[in-house]
Scaffold this motif. Structure first.
Motif, PDB file in Angstrom:
ATOM      1  N   ASP A  94       0.796  -1.427   0.162  1.00 24.12           N
ATOM      2  CA  ASP A  94      -0.061  -0.052   0.050  1.00 24.12           C
ATOM      3  C   ASP A  94       0.759   1.221   0.011  1.00 24.12           C
ATOM      4  O   ASP A  94       0.591   2.260  -0.752  1.00 24.12           O
ATOM      5  CB  ASP A  94      -1.024  -0.081   1.149  1.00 24.12           C
ATOM      6  CG  ASP A  94      -1.851  -1.007   1.174  1.00 24.12           C
ATOM      7  OD1 ASP A  94      -2.353  -1.708   0.032  1.00 24.12           O
ATOM      8  OD2 ASP A  94      -2.746  -1.649   2.041  1.00 24.12           O
ATOM      9  N   SER A 106     -11.828  15.968 -11.088  1.00 23.20           N
ATOM     10  CA  SER A 106     -11.794  14.680 -11.394  1.00 23.20           C
ATOM     11  C   SER A 106     -11.875  14.379 -12.852  1.00 23.20           C
ATOM     12  O   SER A 106     -11.789  13.323 -13.186  1.00 23.20           O
ATOM     13  CB  SER A 106     -13.340  14.142 -10.685  1.00 23.20           C
ATOM     14  OG  SER A 106     -14.274  14.813 -11.416  1.00 23.20           O
ATOM     15  N   ASP A 158      -3.983  -4.236  -7.905  1.00 25.12           N
ATOM     16  CA  ASP A 158      -5.282  -4.534  -8.370  1.00 25.12           C
ATOM     17  C   ASP A 158      -5.709  -3.126  -8.830  1.00 25.12           C
ATOM     18  O   ASP A 158      -5.835  -1.985  -7.998  1.00 25.12           O
ATOM     19  CB  ASP A 158      -6.092  -4.765  -7.191  1.00 25.12           C
ATOM     20  CG  ASP A 158      -7.482  -5.043  -7.602  1.00 25.12           C
ATOM     21  OD1 ASP A 158      -7.753  -4.869  -8.824  1.00 25.12           O
ATOM     22  OD2 ASP A 158      -8.376  -5.401  -6.985  1.00 25.12           O
ATOM     23  N   SER A 205      -8.483  -1.810  -9.756  1.00 23.94           N
ATOM     24  CA  SER A 205      -9.614  -1.344  -9.418  1.00 23.94           C
ATOM     25  C   SER A 205      -9.448  -0.807  -8.080  1.00 23.94           C
ATOM     26  O   SER A 205     -10.271   0.377  -7.937  1.00 23.94           O
ATOM     27  CB  SER A 205     -10.783  -2.462  -8.894  1.00 23.94           C
ATOM     28  OG  SER A 205     -10.338  -3.589  -8.380  1.00 23.94           O
ATOM     29  N   VAL A 206      -8.477  -1.261  -7.225  1.00 22.88           N
ATOM     30  CA  VAL A 206      -8.417  -0.501  -5.997  1.00 22.88           C
ATOM     31  C   VAL A 206      -7.577   0.841  -6.195  1.00 22.88           C
ATOM     32  O   VAL A 206      -7.624   1.857  -5.732  1.00 22.88           O
ATOM     33  CB  VAL A 206      -7.303  -1.361  -5.020  1.00 22.88           C
ATOM     34  CG1 VAL A 206      -6.846  -0.716  -3.886  1.00 22.88           C
ATOM     35  CG2 VAL A 206      -8.168  -2.693  -4.571  1.00 22.88           C
ATOM     36  N   SER A 219      -7.633   2.620  -8.993  1.00 22.95           N
ATOM     37  CA  SER A 219      -8.657   3.609  -9.442  1.00 22.95           C
ATOM     38  C   SER A 219      -9.499   3.952  -8.436  1.00 22.95           C
ATOM     39  O   SER A 219      -9.864   5.461  -8.409  1.00 22.95           O
ATOM     40  CB  SER A 219      -9.728   2.656 -10.542  1.00 22.95           C
ATOM     41  OG  SER A 219     -10.764   3.572 -10.992  1.00 22.95           O
ATOM     42  N   THR A 220      -9.953   3.335  -7.407  1.00 24.92           N
ATOM     43  CA  THR A 220     -10.657   3.961  -6.419  1.00 24.92           C
ATOM     44  C   THR A 220      -9.756   4.939  -5.404  1.00 24.92           C
ATOM     45  O   THR A 220     -10.494   5.842  -4.995  1.00 24.92           O
ATOM     46  CB  THR A 220     -11.148   2.673  -5.302  1.00 24.92           C
ATOM     47  OG1 THR A 220     -12.019   1.937  -6.271  1.00 24.92           O
ATOM     48  CG2 THR A 220     -11.888   3.286  -4.101  1.00 24.92           C
ATOM     49  N   LEU A 221      -8.596   4.724  -5.111  1.00 23.11           N
ATOM     50  CA  LEU A 221      -7.706   5.370  -4.556  1.00 23.11           C
ATOM     51  C   LEU A 221      -7.606   6.832  -5.165  1.00 23.11           C
ATOM     52  O   LEU A 221      -7.651   7.845  -4.598  1.00 23.11           O
ATOM     53  CB  LEU A 221      -6.336   4.914  -4.387  1.00 23.11           C
ATOM     54  CG  LEU A 221      -6.178   3.779  -3.290  1.00 23.11           C
ATOM     55  CD1 LEU A 221      -4.929   2.957  -3.469  1.00 23.11           C
ATOM     56  CD2 LEU A 221      -6.615   4.229  -1.978  1.00 23.11           C
ATOM     57  N   ARG A 269      -9.668   8.226  -7.494  1.00 27.99           N
ATOM     58  CA  ARG A 269     -10.953   8.895  -7.575  1.00 27.99           C
ATOM     59  C   ARG A 269     -11.148   9.486  -5.952  1.00 27.99           C
ATOM     60  O   ARG A 269     -11.665  10.505  -5.884  1.00 27.99           O
ATOM     61  CB  ARG A 269     -12.179   7.899  -7.559  1.00 27.99           C
ATOM     62  CG  ARG A 269     -13.337   8.530  -8.064  1.00 27.99           C
ATOM     63  CD  ARG A 269     -14.326   7.537  -8.541  1.00 27.99           C
ATOM     64  NE  ARG A 269     -13.848   6.671  -9.834  1.00 27.99           N
ATOM     65  CZ  ARG A 269     -13.894   5.540  -9.773  1.00 27.99           C
ATOM     66  NH1 ARG A 269     -13.922   4.487  -8.815  1.00 27.99           N
ATOM     67  NH2 ARG A 269     -13.381   4.944 -10.821  1.00 27.99           N
ATOM     68  N   ASP A 270     -10.832   8.852  -5.050  1.00 21.91           N
ATOM     69  CA  ASP A 270     -11.210   9.394  -3.659  1.00 21.91           C
ATOM     70  C   ASP A 270     -10.099  10.652  -3.598  1.00 21.91           C
ATOM     71  O   ASP A 270     -10.434  11.716  -2.925  1.00 21.91           O
ATOM     72  CB  ASP A 270     -10.569   8.313  -2.604  1.00 21.91           C
ATOM     73  CG  ASP A 270     -11.567   7.212  -2.391  1.00 21.91           C
ATOM     74  OD1 ASP A 270     -12.670   7.584  -2.940  1.00 21.91           O
ATOM     75  OD2 ASP A 270     -11.132   6.329  -1.730  1.00 21.91           O
ATOM     76  N   ARG A 271      -8.921  10.530  -3.935  1.00 20.05           N
ATOM     77  CA  ARG A 271      -7.930  11.574  -4.048  1.00 20.05           C
ATOM     78  C   ARG A 271      -8.392  12.689  -4.685  1.00 20.05           C
ATOM     79  O   ARG A 271      -8.304  14.084  -4.111  1.00 20.05           O
ATOM     80  CB  ARG A 271      -6.564  11.326  -4.225  1.00 20.05           C
ATOM     81  CG  ARG A 271      -5.741  10.612  -3.368  1.00 20.05           C
ATOM     82  CD  ARG A 271      -4.445  10.559  -3.814  1.00 20.05           C
ATOM     83  NE  ARG A 271      -3.474   9.706  -2.870  1.00 20.05           N
ATOM     84  CZ  ARG A 271      -2.461   9.816  -3.015  1.00 20.05           C
ATOM     85  NH1 ARG A 271      -1.630  10.440  -3.780  1.00 20.05           N
ATOM     86  NH2 ARG A 271      -1.545   8.947  -2.135  1.00 20.05           N
ATOM     87  N   ASN A 278     -11.594  13.564  -5.286  1.00 23.90           N
ATOM     88  CA  ASN A 278     -12.812  14.082  -4.722  1.00 23.90           C
ATOM     89  C   ASN A 278     -12.299  14.979  -3.784  1.00 23.90           C
ATOM     90  O   ASN A 278     -13.102  15.971  -3.288  1.00 23.90           O
ATOM     91  CB  ASN A 278     -13.718  13.060  -4.355  1.00 23.90           C
ATOM     92  CG  ASN A 278     -14.288  12.359  -5.450  1.00 23.90           C
ATOM     93  OD1 ASN A 278     -14.609  12.941  -6.665  1.00 23.90           O
ATOM     94  ND2 ASN A 278     -14.811  11.066  -5.389  1.00 23.90           N
TER      95      ASN A 278
END
Length: 127
Positions: free
Chosen positions: A74, A93, A112, A114-115, A117-119, A121-123, A125
């Motif tokens: 991580d 975004s 991964d 998808s993980v 991508s989520t990280l 996206r969170d940053r 936002n």
């Protein structure tokens, strides 16, 4: 043996020119795709309560993972994201694609997506 044969076949299908060799990145992509297919199959087998097929696919995933580079921690993923954010300097975004382009080549097959991508996206936002 069957997993090795399956990967060999998948790699041959991936080749555009039968005489050309696949690059390491292309091989990683093929193996990752096969792992994703097996994970999807496991989800379906869980719905059908087919433990025999679940365990078979888990063993195949274990074999396939042995041919991939070691997974990033991580901390390493976050460091790569920090570098990409400082390089791209996103403002909204809408810059998701630029960051993904910068990051994907560095983490492909080692994290991964998808993980990741989520990280990202969170940053974005939280800007």
């Amino acid at each position: 043996l069957s997993v090795i044969r399956m990967i060999k076949g998948a790699m041959q299908l991936e080749k555009k020119d039968p005489r050309a060799e696949l690059t390491d990145d292309e091989m990683i992509k093929v193996i990752s795709k096969q792992i994703k297919m097996r994970n999807d199959a496991i989800n379906e087998f869980k719905k059908a309560d087919r433990q025999d097929l679940i365990s078979q696919n888990e063993k195949e995933i274990e074999i396939l993972n042995s041919y991939l580079p070691p997974k990033l921690s991580d901390e390493e993923v976050n460091k790569i994201l920090d570098e990409a954010f400082s390089l791209v300097n996103p403002t909204s975004s809408k810059d998701m694609g630029k960051i993904m382009k910068e990051v994907s080549s560095k983490v492909a097959g080692r994290a991964d997506m998808s993980v990741v991508s989520t990280l990202i996206r969170d940053r974005l936002n939280n800007l």
